[in-house]
Scaffold this motif. Structure first.
Motif, mmCIF file in Angstrom:
data_model
loop_
_atom_site.group_PDB
_atom_site.id
_atom_site.type_symbol
_atom_site.label_atom_id
_atom_site.label_comp_id
_atom_site.label_asym_id
_atom_site.label_seq_id
_atom_site.Cartn_x
_atom_site.Cartn_y
_atom_site.Cartn_z
ATOM 1 N N THR A 233 0.839 -1.201 0.000
ATOM 2 C CA THR A 233 0.000 0.000 0.000
ATOM 3 C C THR A 233 0.870 1.245 0.000
ATOM 4 O O THR A 233 0.619 2.202 -0.753
ATOM 5 N N GLY A 234 1.905 1.247 0.836
ATOM 6 C CA GLY A 234 2.802 2.403 0.889
ATOM 7 C C GLY A 234 3.527 2.635 -0.422
ATOM 8 O O GLY A 234 3.640 3.764 -0.899
ATOM 9 N N HIS A 235 4.018 1.548 -1.019
ATOM 10 C CA HIS A 235 4.734 1.679 -2.293
ATOM 11 C C HIS A 235 3.841 2.291 -3.362
ATOM 12 O O HIS A 235 4.240 3.240 -4.047
ATOM 13 N N PHE A 236 2.626 1.757 -3.526
ATOM 14 C CA PHE A 236 1.766 2.245 -4.609
ATOM 15 C C PHE A 236 1.135 3.597 -4.289
ATOM 16 O O PHE A 236 0.786 4.340 -5.214
ATOM 17 N N ALA A 237 1.005 3.939 -3.000
ATOM 18 C CA ALA A 237 0.561 5.286 -2.657
ATOM 19 C C ALA A 237 1.550 6.315 -3.185
ATOM 20 O O ALA A 237 1.176 7.399 -3.646
ATOM 21 N N ALA A 238 2.835 5.966 -3.147
ATOM 22 C CA ALA A 238 3.881 6.877 -3.627
ATOM 23 C C ALA A 238 4.160 6.695 -5.118
ATOM 24 O O ALA A 238 4.184 7.660 -5.881
ATOM 25 N N TYR A 239 4.341 5.450 -5.562
ATOM 26 C CA TYR A 239 4.803 5.190 -6.926
ATOM 27 C C TYR A 239 3.778 5.603 -7.977
ATOM 28 O O TYR A 239 4.145 6.054 -9.069
ATOM 29 N N THR A 240 2.496 5.458 -7.666
ATOM 30 C CA THR A 240 1.461 5.837 -8.627
ATOM 31 C C THR A 240 1.580 7.305 -9.017
ATOM 32 O O THR A 240 1.227 7.694 -10.139
ATOM 33 N N TYR A 241 2.118 8.120 -8.133
ATOM 34 C CA TYR A 241 2.168 9.567 -8.371
ATOM 35 C C TYR A 241 3.601 10.080 -8.512
ATOM 36 O O TYR A 241 3.871 11.262 -8.312
ATOM 37 N N ILE A 242 4.513 9.164 -8.904
ATOM 38 C CA ILE A 242 5.909 9.567 -9.048
ATOM 39 C C ILE A 242 6.099 10.513 -10.224
ATOM 40 O O ILE A 242 6.926 11.428 -10.176
ATOM 41 N N ARG A 243 5.335 10.338 -11.298
ATOM 42 C CA ARG A 243 5.505 11.222 -12.452
ATOM 43 C C ARG A 243 5.192 12.681 -12.111
ATOM 44 O O ARG A 243 6.027 13.555 -12.362
ATOM 45 N N PRO A 244 4.000 12.989 -11.558
ATOM 46 C CA PRO A 244 3.761 14.399 -11.226
ATOM 47 C C PRO A 244 4.737 14.949 -10.194
ATOM 48 O O PRO A 244 5.079 16.135 -10.227
ATOM 49 N N LEU A 245 5.210 14.095 -9.275
ATOM 50 C CA LEU A 245 6.178 14.580 -8.291
ATOM 51 C C LEU A 245 7.486 14.972 -8.968
ATOM 52 O O LEU A 245 8.044 16.043 -8.689
#
Length: 399
Positions: A233-245
């Motif tokens: 859950t933690g990984h995909f909470a972050a990784y899903t939005y890595i592009r805009p970050l």
């Protein structure tokens, strides 16, 4: 003379058996690659899908969420319903379902048909995940179980490096429907390989659904499932939005981001294999070793990602760390339930897929409410919770 021939003859037979076993593992790896690519394919095709089917991109994204949730529910249900059915046949049927689902997605004239097709894809994904790892362990000698499991889970990492980017490229070149047709064709090819290369694989002990769910009460397995839930859950909470970050913090364009994601994926493949053997020997220690740098990487990217080279370094560290998660947690599950591997794997697959969907959901809510950086803080915090659970929970290893 007959005795001499009788002594000498098993050697080539044993070599043939070993080769066939590893070819079978390779075919199962093809199945994991195909299901992960099928699951994640809409990520790179959301815009053209939403344009064609006349829905918002957010609505189109439900095609990914729904697939993950269906996979999470179907994994334990399918395993309990299988009985003693030959697992080679089951895998072929699941790949046929996956093929039909991808063809349906390619044909879909409206979003309702697309969602129905993605439900079929989710059923195929859940079933394959539930039995693939335990099948691989049965195809090779016990001493090679760790390597075989690592090879099967390399399909996950390779899908992120090759499968999803290739699908996105095909979509740009020939349209998004063509991308779904190509992955449907691949599923059919893997189906044939499974039918030809795998032996009959029956199950000596049938585990009913109630017993499958009871397994989650076992302390060692419960710890593993909790670690999977928080970490994924933690990984995909972050990784899903890595592009805009990265666009916000580093100020780089789409092509550079694509290169960074490719670098991340390659590092993930390396992390998968480097953690395979260690994870088989000591899953808790290996998981704790990779969880700490994973958490630190996710937490540091918002602060240090302003430098391109630091961003590259952090993405490599992220890939190396997360690349070992799937194979290590699966080895923990095997060790925690050695007499019910398939049932335990189905629980692991269910929790894993549910965590993917939940991570994307909570990360998105956090990003919408507090900005995209907050998704990284949330992701890093959840990985630290997973690390704590791994440290204090029960595991198959001696303290």
């Amino acid at each position: 003379m007959t005795q001499v021939q009788g002594i000498a003859s098993p050697e080539p037979a044993a070599r043939d058996s070993a080769l066939r076993g590893w070819l079978g593992v390779g075919a199962v790896t093809g199945a994991t690659f195909t299901v992960v690519t099928s699951e994640m394919l809409p990520v790179g095709l959301l815009t053209p899908i939403s344009d064609t089917l006349r829905v918002t991109e957010g609505a189109a994204g439900l095609s990914l969420t729904a697939t993950g949730l269906v996979a999470a529910l179907s994994a334990p249900l399918i395993t309990a319903a299988l009985g003693r059915t030959d697992r080679r046949l089951v895998l072929c049927v699941l790949l046929a379902v996956l093929t039909v689902g991808n063809i349906g997605a390619a044909w879909s004239p409206n979003f309702g048909v697309m969602m129905g097709a993605r439900v079929l894809v989710g059923i195929g994904i859940g079933g394959v995940w539930a039995i693939a790892a335990s099948m691989a362990a049965r195809l090779v000698p016990a001493k090679s179980t760790g390597a075989a499991t690592a090879l099967v889970y390399s399909g996950v990492a390779v899908a992120s490096v090759i499968g999803v980017p290739a699908g996105t490229y095909i979509g740009a070149l020939a349209g998004w429907r063509a991308a779904f047709l190509v992955i449907a064709g691949l599923a059919l090819i893997v189906l044939v390989a499974i039918a030809l290369l795998l032996p009959r694989l029956t199950v000596a002990q049938v585990v009913p659904l109630r017993a499958v769910l009871r397994l989650a009460r076992e302390p060692q397995l419960r710890t593993a499932l909790l670690v999977v839930a928080f970490l994924v859950t933690g990984h995909f909470a972050a990784y899903t939005y890595i592009r805009p970050l990265l666009e916000k913090v580093t100020g780089i364009g789409a092509s550079t981001i694509g290169t960074l994601l490719l670098v991340y994926g390659i590092a993930g493949v390396i992390g998968n294999f480097s953690s395979g053997t260690a994870g088989a020997r000591s899953p808790r220690r290996t998981l704790m070793t990779i969880s700490l740098p994973l958490a630190l990487t996710v937490l540091l990217i918002p602060m240090l990602g302003g430098s391109l080279w630091l961003a590259v370094t952090l993405m490599v560290a992220w890939g190396l760390s997360y690349g070992g998660v799937s194979v290590t947690t699966q080895n923990w599950v095997f060790a925690a339930a050695p007499d019910a591997r398939e049932a335990a794997s189905s629980l692991n697959a269910g929790v894993f897929n549910a965590a993917i969907a939940l991570g994307a959901l909570v990360g998105g809510r956090s990003a919408d409410a507090f900005g995209v950086t907050s998704a990284m803080w949330l992701g890093g915090a959840l990985v630290l919770v997973a690390l704590t659970v791994a440290a204090i929970g029960r595991s198959p290893e001696q303290p």
